[in-house]
Design an enzyme around this catalytic site. Structure first.
Site, short mmCIF file in Angstrom:
data_model
loop_
_atom_site.label_atom_id
_atom_site.label_comp_id
_atom_site.label_asym_id
_atom_site.label_seq_id
_atom_site.Cartn_x
_atom_site.Cartn_y
_atom_site.Cartn_z
CG ASP A 164 26.13 -34.03 4.08
OD1 ASP A 164 27.33 -34.17 4.44
OD2 ASP A 164 25.20 -33.97 4.90
CE1 TYR A 171 31.07 -27.62 16.95
CE2 TYR A 171 30.25 -26.68 18.99
CZ TYR A 171 30.02 -27.17 17.72
OH TYR A 171 28.74 -27.19 17.22
CE LYS A 223 29.57 -24.64 15.04
NZ LYS A 223 28.90 -24.69 13.72
#
Length: 257
Positions: free
Chosen positions: A33, A151, A155
């Site tokens: 991360d 978005y 995806k």
């Protein structure tokens, strides 16, 4: 037998829930991360992805599974640099380590949004592997007041990449399964703003109806991700599995099956 699993976005949300679940069952989890994980890395840049993959190699001789939970819902360039390239290029860089596993698995976090209207230029340039062209397409979409398509575009591209890659040379023939888990609405820090705004929540509920059990918790998605990362899950690759309380079945006709 314990497995070595790399989880991106491991510091919060679905990634954090998954990390805890895998650790409980005895797996060796390497979290990746921006900060606060085992390996701090910026997956939004080519150098950051390459450095992260190299560091994974230094810390372990092989990788049994890679699960990409890192992502953002804020409209902007990170929609492609993190959501798409931060997953696909990182996974590709780890393929040699995956090939050393007896049961290698790749699981990418998609979204029910991938079934919604998107920007074809963003999707096409992502799948072509041209990050600069994808960023140009993102900027054009924002200038054209179509940021809401970014978005779904990221995806949709993830799902198509997985379908194509799963049966490409060096993947299925090397025993590496590649699948996508696509959640509906999940209660995580990333969606907190949607729940806090009644108008945005109403739009969300209409766009993603979830008749079975309603909103998901991060742990609900984590359990499915863990299933696809398991060595015992064989003969499944190139699939997009919706963990969405029935949203996809509600929104798309059965004739598409």
């Amino acid at each position: 037998m314990p497995r070595t699993v790399v989880v991106t976005g491991a510091s919060s949300g679905i990634g954090a829930a998954l990390r805890g679940l895998l650790a409980e069952r005895g797996d060796q989890v390497l979290g990746v991360d921006l900060a606060g994980s085992d390996l701090d890395a910026d997956l939004s840049t080519p150098r950051g992805r390459a450095d992260a993959a190299e560091e994974v190699g230094k810390r372990t001789g092989h990788v049994d599974a890679v699960i990409t939970c890192a992502g953002t819902s804020d409209p902007g360039e990170a929609m492609v640099t993190v959501n798409y390239f931060g997953s696909t290029e990182f996974v590709e860089a780890l393929r040699p380590l995956l090939a050393k596993s007896e049961a290698p698995r790749v699981v990418l976090v998609g979204s029910i949004s991938g079934t919604q209207p998107n920007d074809p230029a963003v999707v096409e340039t992502c799948l072509r592997g041209d990050e600069q062209a994808a960023l140009t397409a993102v900027r054009e979409a924002i200038a054209d007041h179509r940021a809401f398509q970014l978005y779904p575009s990221s995806k949709a591209a993830i799902a198509q990449w997985a379908r194509r890659t799963s049966v490409s040379e060096g993947w299925a023939d090397a025993g590496i399964a590649v699948n996508v888990v696509a959640p509906g609405v999940v209660r995580t820090p990333m969606t907190a703003g949607l729940f806090a705004d009644p108008k945005r929540k109403a739009v969300m509920d209409q766009a993603v109806p979830m008749p079975l059990h309603g909103y998901a918790a991060a742990e609900d998605v984590a359990r499915v991700l863990a299933y696809f990362a398991d060595a015992a899950t064989t003969h499944i690759t190139g699939q997009v599995v919706y963990v969405d309380g029935g949203a996809e079945a509600t929104l798309r006709p059965a004739a598409l099956c």
